[in-house]
Scaffold this motif. Structure first.
Motif, mmCIF file in Angstrom:
data_model
loop_
_atom_site.group_PDB
_atom_site.id
_atom_site.type_symbol
_atom_site.label_atom_id
_atom_site.label_comp_id
_atom_site.label_asym_id
_atom_site.label_seq_id
_atom_site.Cartn_x
_atom_site.Cartn_y
_atom_site.Cartn_z
ATOM 1 N N VAL A 137 13.627 40.384 39.478
ATOM 2 C CA VAL A 137 12.535 39.429 39.292
ATOM 3 C C VAL A 137 11.209 40.179 39.187
ATOM 4 C CG1 VAL A 137 11.320 37.467 40.308
ATOM 5 C CG2 VAL A 137 13.800 37.660 40.554
ATOM 6 N N THR A 138 10.406 39.809 38.186
ATOM 7 C CA THR A 138 9.084 40.404 38.022
ATOM 8 C C THR A 138 7.972 39.374 38.195
ATOM 9 O OG1 THR A 138 9.208 40.071 35.633
ATOM 10 C CG2 THR A 138 9.895 42.229 36.485
ATOM 11 N N GLU A 139 8.290 38.079 37.929
ATOM 12 C CA GLU A 139 7.285 37.025 38.063
ATOM 13 C C GLU A 139 7.879 35.813 38.749
ATOM 14 O OE1 GLU A 139 4.296 34.176 35.398
ATOM 15 O OE2 GLU A 139 5.697 35.520 34.377
ATOM 16 N N VAL A 140 7.101 35.242 39.666
ATOM 17 C CA VAL A 140 7.456 33.990 40.317
ATOM 18 C C VAL A 140 6.393 32.973 39.940
ATOM 19 C CG1 VAL A 140 7.791 32.780 42.508
ATOM 20 C CG2 VAL A 140 8.659 35.104 42.230
ATOM 21 N N ILE A 141 6.837 31.876 39.321
ATOM 22 C CA ILE A 141 5.940 30.797 38.908
ATOM 23 C C ILE A 141 6.075 29.694 39.947
ATOM 24 C CG2 ILE A 141 5.384 29.124 37.108
ATOM 25 C CD1 ILE A 141 7.037 31.071 35.218
ATOM 26 N N LEU A 142 4.994 29.400 40.646
ATOM 27 C CA LEU A 142 5.011 28.359 41.671
ATOM 28 C C LEU A 142 4.606 27.033 41.019
ATOM 29 C CD1 LEU A 142 3.417 30.416 44.560
ATOM 30 C CD2 LEU A 142 5.836 29.870 44.217
ATOM 31 N N ALA A 160 4.443 35.302 51.351
ATOM 32 C CA ALA A 160 5.724 35.893 51.771
ATOM 33 C C ALA A 160 6.350 36.779 50.704
ATOM 34 C CB ALA A 160 6.699 34.783 52.150
ATOM 35 N N LEU A 161 5.901 36.663 49.461
ATOM 36 C CA LEU A 161 6.509 37.425 48.362
ATOM 37 C C LEU A 161 6.029 38.869 48.358
ATOM 38 C CD1 LEU A 161 6.258 34.769 45.506
ATOM 39 C CD2 LEU A 161 8.328 35.512 46.694
ATOM 40 N N PRO A 162 6.876 39.776 47.881
ATOM 41 C CA PRO A 162 6.461 41.186 47.784
ATOM 42 C C PRO A 162 5.268 41.369 46.846
ATOM 43 C CG PRO A 162 8.835 40.937 47.422
ATOM 44 C CD PRO A 162 8.259 39.571 47.456
ATOM 45 N N ALA A 163 4.416 42.318 47.149
ATOM 46 C CA ALA A 163 3.187 42.553 46.370
ATOM 47 C C ALA A 163 3.474 43.014 44.950
ATOM 48 C CB ALA A 163 2.308 43.564 47.092
ATOM 49 N N ARG A 164 4.653 43.573 44.693
ATOM 50 C CA ARG A 164 4.992 44.081 43.357
ATOM 51 C C ARG A 164 5.136 42.966 42.317
ATOM 52 N NH1 ARG A 164 10.241 42.883 42.376
ATOM 53 N NH2 ARG A 164 11.581 42.555 44.181
ATOM 54 N N LEU A 165 5.316 41.726 42.767
ATOM 55 C CA LEU A 165 5.563 40.615 41.855
ATOM 56 C C LEU A 165 4.266 40.042 41.296
ATOM 57 C CD1 LEU A 165 8.236 38.605 43.860
ATOM 58 C CD2 LEU A 165 8.631 40.069 41.896
ATOM 59 N N THR A 166 4.359 39.516 40.085
ATOM 60 C CA THR A 166 3.289 38.696 39.528
ATOM 61 C C THR A 166 3.557 37.270 39.994
ATOM 62 O OG1 THR A 166 3.124 40.103 37.579
ATOM 63 C CG2 THR A 166 2.207 37.874 37.406
ATOM 64 N N ILE A 167 2.554 36.658 40.629
ATOM 65 C CA ILE A 167 2.704 35.301 41.139
ATOM 66 C C ILE A 167 1.743 34.411 40.366
ATOM 67 C CG2 ILE A 167 2.569 33.807 43.165
ATOM 68 C CD1 ILE A 167 2.915 36.447 44.824
ATOM 69 N N THR A 168 2.296 33.385 39.717
ATOM 70 C CA THR A 168 1.477 32.478 38.919
ATOM 71 C C THR A 168 1.748 31.038 39.327
ATOM 72 O OG1 THR A 168 3.161 32.383 37.178
ATOM 73 C CG2 THR A 168 1.432 34.040 36.920
ATOM 74 N N GLY A 169 0.865 30.155 38.885
ATOM 75 C CA GLY A 169 1.028 28.725 39.125
ATOM 76 C C GLY A 169 0.768 27.975 37.839
ATOM 77 N N LEU A 170 1.166 26.728 37.796
ATOM 78 C CA LEU A 170 0.920 25.914 36.617
ATOM 79 C C LEU A 170 -0.567 25.610 36.501
ATOM 80 C CD1 LEU A 170 3.805 23.286 36.733
ATOM 81 C CD2 LEU A 170 3.716 25.429 35.476
ATOM 82 N N ALA A 171 -1.055 25.547 35.277
ATOM 83 C CA ALA A 171 -2.440 25.146 35.055
ATOM 84 C C ALA A 171 -2.591 23.677 35.443
ATOM 85 C CB ALA A 171 -2.825 25.347 33.597
ATOM 86 N N GLN A 172 -3.772 23.332 35.936
ATOM 87 C CA GLN A 172 -4.038 21.949 36.317
ATOM 88 C C GLN A 172 -5.317 21.518 35.640
ATOM 89 O OE1 GLN A 172 -4.227 22.125 40.529
ATOM 90 N NE2 GLN A 172 -2.076 22.566 40.777
ATOM 91 N N GLY A 173 -5.384 20.283 35.231
ATOM 92 C CA GLY A 173 -6.600 19.809 34.614
ATOM 93 C C GLY A 173 -6.352 18.663 33.661
ATOM 94 N N VAL A 174 -7.128 18.628 32.590
ATOM 95 C CA VAL A 174 -7.100 17.512 31.652
ATOM 96 C C VAL A 174 -5.803 17.539 30.839
ATOM 97 C CG1 VAL A 174 -8.285 16.431 29.709
ATOM 98 C CG2 VAL A 174 -9.616 17.577 31.490
ATOM 99 N N PRO A 175 -5.035 16.446 30.846
ATOM 100 C CA PRO A 175 -3.809 16.417 30.047
ATOM 101 C C PRO A 175 -4.130 16.265 28.563
ATOM 102 C CG PRO A 175 -4.163 14.301 31.094
ATOM 103 C CD PRO A 175 -5.235 15.222 31.616
ATOM 104 N N ILE A 176 -3.198 16.666 27.715
ATOM 105 C CA ILE A 176 -3.378 16.500 26.273
ATOM 106 C C ILE A 176 -3.512 15.009 25.980
ATOM 107 C CG2 ILE A 176 -2.233 16.745 24.030
ATOM 108 C CD1 ILE A 176 -0.975 19.322 25.128
ATOM 109 N N GLY A 177 -4.551 14.678 25.248
ATOM 110 C CA GLY A 177 -4.799 13.277 24.923
ATOM 111 C C GLY A 177 -5.555 12.517 26.004
ATOM 112 N N GLY A 178 -5.894 13.217 27.105
ATOM 113 C CA GLY A 178 -6.590 12.558 28.205
ATOM 114 C C GLY A 178 -8.078 12.396 27.926
ATOM 115 N N GLU A 179 -8.645 11.315 28.414
ATOM 116 C CA GLU A 179 -10.077 11.069 28.290
ATOM 117 C C GLU A 179 -10.710 11.223 29.666
ATOM 118 O OE1 GLU A 179 -11.055 7.467 26.212
ATOM 119 O OE2 GLU A 179 -9.230 7.618 24.998
ATOM 120 N N LEU A 180 -11.834 11.941 29.731
ATOM 121 C CA LEU A 180 -12.464 12.259 31.003
ATOM 122 C C LEU A 180 -12.754 11.017 31.837
ATOM 123 C CD1 LEU A 180 -14.936 15.115 30.018
ATOM 124 C CD2 LEU A 180 -12.695 15.302 31.086
#
Length: 198
Positions: A137-142, A160-180
């Motif tokens: 494993v090289t990347e963990v996507i949370l 808790a994950l080893p420092a050698r890993l790339t740790i990412t998360g899903l982007a959050q924000g305006v959905p496609i087609g969303g109006e503010l």
């Protein structure tokens, strides 16, 4: 007014307890099943019995399968370096519907919750850490839900994950087609913080 026998009412009651169904929807479903060819209800009943007997969590990732190791984990075309961590099987299936992720998954079975007395050992966190030690494993996507419990769980896992890993998360924000104007304050704040150069 005759509204069916005891068995029919019991079936309606059982269906009404399913997520997303209430008494009215359950009645409609049961009446629809009764009104169809008798073979369709028998086929549905047989399928439900088989699933009840054979369904079990994948011993590797926690997905639901009728095998010890699910089809995603045995798919050799999947990228083995990426593991996407999700709270439950429904989240895994939602990501699979999008067909954007071609790595492997890990189902936690919930989130950390002090109020409900759910700690790391009650979830699939120890299994995740063991997988990372034995797989390449090289990347963990949370990919956890944007709730307090989900974010607390994500922070715990990241620490808790080893420092050698790339740790990412899903982007959050305006959905496609969303109006503010229709978005809640938290979504707008997350979108502003996650802004990128155009």
């Amino acid at each position: 007014m005759d509204d069916g026998g005891d068995d029919i009412q019991a079936l309606i009651g059982a269906m009404a307890r399913l997520p997303g169904l209430g008494p009215r929807s359950a009645r409609r479903i049961v009446l629809s099943l009764i009104g169809r060819k008798p073979g369709q209800m028998a086929q549905l009943s047989a399928l439900m019995a088989r699933v009840a007997e054979n369904a079990r969590p994948c011993t590797r990732c926690g997905n639901v399968s009728d095998q010890d190791i699910c089809a995603i984990c045995t798919d050799v075309s999947r990228q083995t370096g990426e593991i996407c961590v999700v709270e439950n099987v429904a989240d895994l299936w939602a990501l699979e519907r999008g067909r954007a992720f071609r790595g492997r998954y890990h189902v936690l079975g919930g989130t950390l919750s002090a109020l409900d007395d759910i700690g790391p050992d009650d979830l699939g966190i120890p299994r995740l850490l063991a997988r990372i030690e034995t797989e390449s494993v090289t990347e963990v996507i949370l990919a956890l839900n944007a709730t307090i419990e989900g974010q607390t769980t994500a922070h715990y896992i990241a620490d808790a994950l080893p420092a050698r890993l790339t740790i990412t998360g899903l982007a959050q924000g305006v959905p496609i087609g969303g109006e503010l104007d229709y978005l809640d304050d938290g979504t707008i704040t997350a979108a502003l913080r996650a802004r990128r150069r155009l």
